[in-house]
Design a protein around this motif. Structure first.
Motif, PDB file in Angstrom:
ATOM      1  N   GLY A 140       0.804  -1.206   0.000  1.00  0.00           N
ATOM      2  CA  GLY A 140       0.000   0.000   0.000  1.00  0.00           C
ATOM      3  C   GLY A 140       0.842   1.264   0.000  1.00  0.00           C
ATOM      4  N   THR A 141       0.167   2.370   0.180  1.00  0.00           N
ATOM      5  CA  THR A 141       0.788   3.687   0.197  1.00  0.00           C
ATOM      6  C   THR A 141       1.177   4.032   1.627  1.00  0.00           C
ATOM      7  N   ILE A 142       2.390   4.533   1.803  1.00  0.00           N
ATOM      8  CA  ILE A 142       2.878   4.921   3.127  1.00  0.00           C
ATOM      9  C   ILE A 142       2.938   6.440   3.193  1.00  0.00           C
ATOM     10  N   ILE A 143       2.288   7.007   4.202  1.00  0.00           N
ATOM     11  CA  ILE A 143       2.326   8.458   4.429  1.00  0.00           C
ATOM     12  C   ILE A 143       2.820   8.667   5.851  1.00  0.00           C
ATOM     13  N   ARG A 144       3.851   9.470   5.984  1.00  0.00           N
ATOM     14  CA  ARG A 144       4.432   9.712   7.318  1.00  0.00           C
ATOM     15  C   ARG A 144       3.886  11.015   7.888  1.00  0.00           C
ATOM     16  N   TYR A 145       3.694  11.004   9.199  1.00  0.00           N
ATOM     17  CA  TYR A 145       3.326  12.223   9.909  1.00  0.00           C
ATOM     18  C   TYR A 145       4.357  12.452  10.995  1.00  0.00           C
ATOM     19  N   GLU A 146       4.429  13.676  11.492  1.00  0.00           N
ATOM     20  CA  GLU A 146       5.358  13.977  12.590  1.00  0.00           C
ATOM     21  C   GLU A 146       4.611  14.427  13.796  1.00  0.00           C
TER      22      GLU A 146
END
Length: 146
Positions: A140-146
């Motif tokens: 799948g698609t990986i989206i990073r947050y901080e």
């Protein structure tokens, strides 16, 4: 763990069935720290990071408010930490499930939550923190947050 991560982890824990009566802490923004309008279902697909900082109950309520049945239930999948909470959505044309994990286990340390959005149009979308381990092994698609 920094203060922002602690707030996000607490919000994720509160959305667990039986955790604080299954009620999440209200979050008026589209990110854990920033203010903004309440998210919509379209945000969850087009701006997946909008789930970050939201409890399972808060996510379910967005779907309920839009007229869809959404059920919050503890994950029972074997071979996992058992900490995840599933938001099962009925009859929505795109989003079928949102998993909320408070952290702890093989992917993140305790208090470092992540979310997985399952869709019929874009596949799985993972919203994960910087300290997430094993992202390269996920489908799948990986989206990073901080």
């Amino acid at each position: 763990m920094n203060a922002a991560q602690e707030r996000v982890a607490e919000s994720a824990r509160l959305g667990r069935p039986g955790g604080a009566g299954g009620q999440g802490t209200p979050n008026s923004g589209n990110s854990p720290e920033a203010g903004g309008s309440a998210p919509t279902i379209d945000d969850f697909v087009n701006s997946p990071q909008s789930v970050a900082g939201r409890s399972a109950e808060e996510i379910a309520q967005v779907f309920r408010d839009a007229g869809y049945d959404a059920t919050v239930e503890q994950s029972t999948k074997k071979g996992t930490s058992g900490n995840a909470v599933q938001v099962r959505i009925d009859r929505h044309p795109e989003v079928t499930n949102v998993q909320v994990h408070p952290g702890g286990g093989r992917h993140t340390p305790a208090g470092s939550p992540y979310w997985k959005i399952s869709t019929s149009t874009k596949g799985k979308i993972w919203v994960v923190p910087a300290d997430f381990k094993g992202a390269d092994q996920l489908n799948g698609t990986i989206i990073r947050y901080e």
